[in-house]
Structure formats: structure tokens, C-alpha cells
Scaffold this active site. Structure first.
Site, PDB file in Angstrom:
ATOM      1  N   ARG A 194      29.376  59.260  44.834  1.00 49.40           N
ATOM      2  CA  ARG A 194      30.468  58.929  44.949  1.00 49.40           C
ATOM      3  C   ARG A 194      30.712  58.109  46.289  1.00 49.40           C
ATOM      4  O   ARG A 194      31.261  57.247  45.984  1.00 49.40           O
ATOM      5  CB  ARG A 194      31.112  59.205  44.456  1.00 49.40           C
ATOM      6  N   THR A 195      31.103  58.843  46.993  1.00 48.40           N
ATOM      7  CA  THR A 195      31.435  58.685  48.012  1.00 48.40           C
ATOM      8  C   THR A 195      30.494  57.420  48.540  1.00 48.40           C
ATOM      9  O   THR A 195      30.894  56.305  49.381  1.00 48.40           O
ATOM     10  CB  THR A 195      31.823  60.030  49.496  1.00 48.40           C
ATOM     11  N   LYS A 199      10.988  63.553  63.898  1.00 50.80           N
ATOM     12  CA  LYS A 199      10.562  63.313  64.762  1.00 50.80           C
ATOM     13  C   LYS A 199      11.231  64.077  66.013  1.00 50.80           C
ATOM     14  O   LYS A 199      10.788  64.427  67.161  1.00 50.80           O
ATOM     15  CB  LYS A 199       9.994  61.890  65.021  1.00 50.80           C
ATOM     16  N   ARG A 234      28.472  61.046  57.011  1.00 53.47           N
ATOM     17  CA  ARG A 234      28.577  62.163  56.311  1.00 53.47           C
ATOM     18  C   ARG A 234      27.634  63.639  56.927  1.00 53.47           C
ATOM     19  O   ARG A 234      26.997  62.803  56.638  1.00 53.47           O
ATOM     20  CB  ARG A 234      28.599  61.875  55.452  1.00 53.47           C
ATOM     21  N   HIS A 284      37.907  65.217  55.290  1.00 49.59           N
ATOM     22  CA  HIS A 284      37.670  64.650  53.962  1.00 49.59           C
ATOM     23  C   HIS A 284      38.528  63.292  54.588  1.00 49.59           C
ATOM     24  O   HIS A 284      39.410  63.129  53.306  1.00 49.59           O
ATOM     25  CB  HIS A 284      36.821  65.060  52.599  1.00 49.59           C
TER      26      HIS A 284
HETATM   27  C1  NCD Z   1      33.375  66.282  48.007  1.00 49.48           C
HETATM   28  C2  NCD Z   1      32.956  66.242  49.212  1.00 49.48           C
HETATM   29  O1  NCD Z   1      31.932  66.113  49.004  1.00 49.48           O
HETATM   30  O2  NCD Z   1      33.862  67.452  49.805  1.00 49.48           O
HETATM   31  N1  NCD Z   1      33.388  64.986  47.090  1.00 49.48           N
HETATM   32  C3  NCD Z   1      33.251  63.821  47.398  1.00 49.48           C
HETATM   33  O3  NCD Z   1      33.226  63.280  47.971  1.00 49.48           O
HETATM   34  N2  NCD Z   1      34.314  63.645  46.397  1.00 49.48           N
HETATM   35  C4  NCD Z   1      33.670  67.763  46.509  1.00 49.48           C
HETATM   36  C5  NCD Z   1      32.598  68.680  46.275  1.00 49.48           C
HETATM   37  O4  NCD Z   1      31.785  67.978  46.612  1.00 49.48           O
HETATM   38  O5  NCD Z   1      32.885  69.254  45.415  1.00 49.48           O
END
Ligand code: NCD
Length: 359
Positions: free
Chosen positions: A87-88, A116, A137, A170
Site C-alpha cells: 500500500r504505502t 556488494k 522505508r 510512520h
Molecule cells: C503499517 C506499517 O508498515 O507500519 N503498514 C502500512 O504502512 N499501512 C502497519 C503494519 O505493517 O502493520
């Protein structure tokens, strides 16, 4: 005020979070780098939510889409995700596409030079040579912040957006959650004087950590943290709420809080952080799930949220209940991230003008 370029990492990282937040933001209060929730105040949250709503209206027409796509067609973004995501990742990709940014992506460190032996720091410095924005991320707490500092010292101080850092933060999920809450309550007295019940793995979930902080900017929000005792919310989050003068409760009794809730925010068990195999499986989570019976205990005007992905903490039968907001959260995420990227490149007033002149 000293600017981030003049500070060594040791000096910068020793600052309190409020000062680090200033270092990462522009003088107009909007983030330059978006690293943690503490960078936002009520004015910046309102600005982003309002811009997201304008953008979604503008994007309904071909002429509007053409305008949006012209805003940043001269910029390129790197989406660098070394932790799983669907999703993100897609949300940021879509947000970039709406604004015309071209994108590159690395989703698997095993196909990059990190395999590497290149350090993450060197990889990110490399991206900054090719791209104008880095969305990242990572499993590593603090890496996005360290890179924001490092790039601020370099010749190309490209902005960084943290799309999830370890168990810690997040911020863009929290923005979409606030946007969803704000839209859900806007015709019913607004996002104030509400009880928000967070449920699940509150020890290791990063979304609740960021969201609870953002909600301190809204008047009269009572925060209720419901989890098995092994997955209790961190004391640092409670200390943050106390400092902000927010009301909060910690409980292990979901049934007791369901009738009180205006919003129930479910989260999954984050067993990828288990220190020994099967550690999470030993925790009894059966009382921390939502099915039709729990929905009957909730008020008819309450809402049910989840950052997704879910496992079995919300039964699929609940999806058709009008109070279930999690699919709307996904869509809201795309619009608020579009607003955040537009803000990062200082385009919000152009959006205001187009909206005023055309809609
Ligand atoms: C969340 C995350 O990555 O922290 N997911 C997201 O970005 N919607 C929640 C999760 O992974 O449980």
C-alpha cells in the site's frame, strides 16, 4: 536559530525533538524533510488536509489532472523501500504520478549495490545525485533522520520522506489517519472531544506512535491504549501525551472500551520483530479482535480504522459495515501524500489558486 548545515551529527542528535523538528522544517512551518510526527502542528496539519481535499477535487477533471501533472514534471523521486510494503509503496508511486514526478525504485537491497557491501548511507547519497526527492522505508530506527542530516550537509540537499522507520515512526500513515478522522467527523462537530481506542500490538507498531502524537493537536482527544500486557504501549508515548496535556488510559479490556469509542484503531501483531521464534504466537490475542459481535457493541456513529495489512484482527464480515473506514484510509493516503509532496516542493499556493479560479 542554528541551521542543520552548521551542526555536526553529535550536536544535532543531542537536541530535543522539538529543536530537531525545527531543523527539519522550513521557516513557514511545513516540513522540508518529513521524518517524524513531532514536526507537525495544527496549522500544518490543517494546511495538508485542506490541500488534499482540493487536490482530490482538482483531479476529477482532465484539465485538473493536466494542471497537477505539470506541477512537478521537472522533478524525479526515488522510492527506496527495503522493508515489505504494498500500500504505502503504491500510494507514494501514485502520488508522484499525480504530480507528474518521474520515479525510480529500489525495493530489494539484494539487487542493489548494498549486496556488494555498500552502506545504506552511500546508497542514499548516490540516489541524491540522480533524484530530487527520496521516499524511504527501512527497518532501521533513525536512518531516515540521519540521512536527512547527512544530505543537508551535501551539495544536493534533497528532501527525504520517511515512509516507515523501524518500530519507531510512520508519519505519513499518521497524516492519512488524521485526514480520515477529520473527514469522518467533519459534519458531526469535527475532530474534537473524541475517544480514540488503539488496539493490538502497541509495543511494536509504529503507526500508533505517530498518530497519537498528531492527535495531541486536536482539542479534547482521549487516547485509550488497549493491548495484551506483553504488547503494551511504550512509556515514552505516554510521557509524550502527558507533556502535551492529553488525557489517556491504558487497558487490556477491549469490550469495556468499545461502547465509549468514537474511533477504534486496530493494528496487527508485528511478529517480524520477535526476538525468539514463535514469541508472539504465545500471546493470547483472542480478546483483541473485531467481529460482528464487537461491532454491535460500538456506537452507530463510531468508525473502525486499520492501517492494513490485516490478519484476523478484523473479520471480513465487518468490511461491508458503513463504519469500516480502512479502505477509505487507503484512498485518503494517496491524496494526503500528494499534498505532502506538493508541499515539500512548495506548490500548495499554486494548488489554492487553481482551485479558486477553476472550481
Ligand atoms: C503499517 C506499517 O508498515 O507500519 N503498514 C502500512 O504502512 N499501512 C502497519 C503494519 O505493517 O502493520
Amino acid at each position: 536559530m542554528q541551521s542543520i548545515q552548521d551542526l555536526s551529527w553529535e550536536e544535532y542528535s543531542a537536541l530535543p525533538i522539538s529543536r530537531r523538528a525545527e531543523c527539519l522544517s522550513r521557516t513557514d512551518g511545513m516540513p522540508l524533510h518529513t521524518i517524524f510526527a513531532q514536526q507537525f502542528d495544527r496549522a500544518s496539519l490543517d494546511r495538508l488536509c485542506d490541500s488534499a481535499t482540493k487536490i482530490r477535487a482538482i483531479a476529477k477533471s482532465r484539465a485538473g489532472m493536466q494542471f497537477l501533472q505539470g506541477l512537478l514534471f521537472h522533478k524525479r523521486a526515488m522510492i527506496y523501500f527495503t522493508q515489505p510494503s504494498s500500500r504505502t509503496f503504491l500510494s507514494f508511486l501514485s502520488a508522484c504520478q499525480i504530480l507528474g514526478l518521474r520515479t525510480g525504485e529500489v525495493r530489494d537491497a539484494s539487487v542493489s549495490s548494498e549486496f556488494k557491501g555498500e552502506s545504506r548511507e552511500d546508497s542514499i547519497r548516490t540516489f541524491s545525485s540522480y533524484f530530487d526527492l527520496i521516499v524511504m522505508r527501512t527497518r532501521e530506527k533513525g536512518l531516515a533522520e540521519r540521512m536527512a542530516w547527512a544530505l543537508s550537509q551535501s551539495k544536493r540537499p534533497v528532501p527525504i520522506i520517511n515512509a516507515g522507520s523501524g518500530k519507531d515512526q510512520h508519519p505519513t500513515q499518521a497524516l492519512l489517519d488524521v485526514y480520515t478522522l477529520q473527514r469522518s467527523f467533519e459534519r458531526r462537530g469535527g475532530l474534537r472531544n473524541r475517544t480514540v481506542v488503539y488496539v493490538g500490538d502497541l509495543a511494536r507498531g509504529r503507526t500508533v506512535r505517530s498518530l497519537s502524537h498528531l492527535l495531541t493537536h486536536y482539542e479534547g482527544i482521549r487516547h485509550v491504549f488497549v493491548s495484551p500486557s506483553a504488547l503494551r504501549i511504550g512509556d515514552d508515548v505516554l510521557a509524550d501525551l502527558k507533556d502535551a496535556g492529553a488525557q489517556f488510559e491504558v487497558s487490556d479490556d477491549l469490550a469495556a472500551w468499545l461502547p465509549e469509542a468514537d474511533a477504534v484503531y486496530m493494528t496487527r501483531i508485528q511478529d517480524e520483530w520477535d526476538e525468539s521464534a514463535g514469541e508472539s504466537a504465545k500471546i493470547d490475542t483472542s480478546r483483541f479482535k473485531i467481529g460482528p459481535e464487537q461491532m454491535r457493541m460500538m456506537r452507530p456513529d463510531a468508525i473502525l480504522m486499520h492501517p492494513l495489512p490485516r490478519r484476523d484482527e478484523i473479520a471480513t464480515e465487518v468490511d461491508s459495515d458503513p463504519r469500516a473506514m480502512y479502505w477509505r484510509q487507503v484512498r485518503n493516503g494517496m491524496w494526503i501524500r500528494t499534498a505532502l509532496i506538493a508541499s515539500t516542493f512548495d506548490c500548495l499556493s499554486r494548488i489554492d489558486h487553481w482551485f479558486r479560479d477553476n472550481l
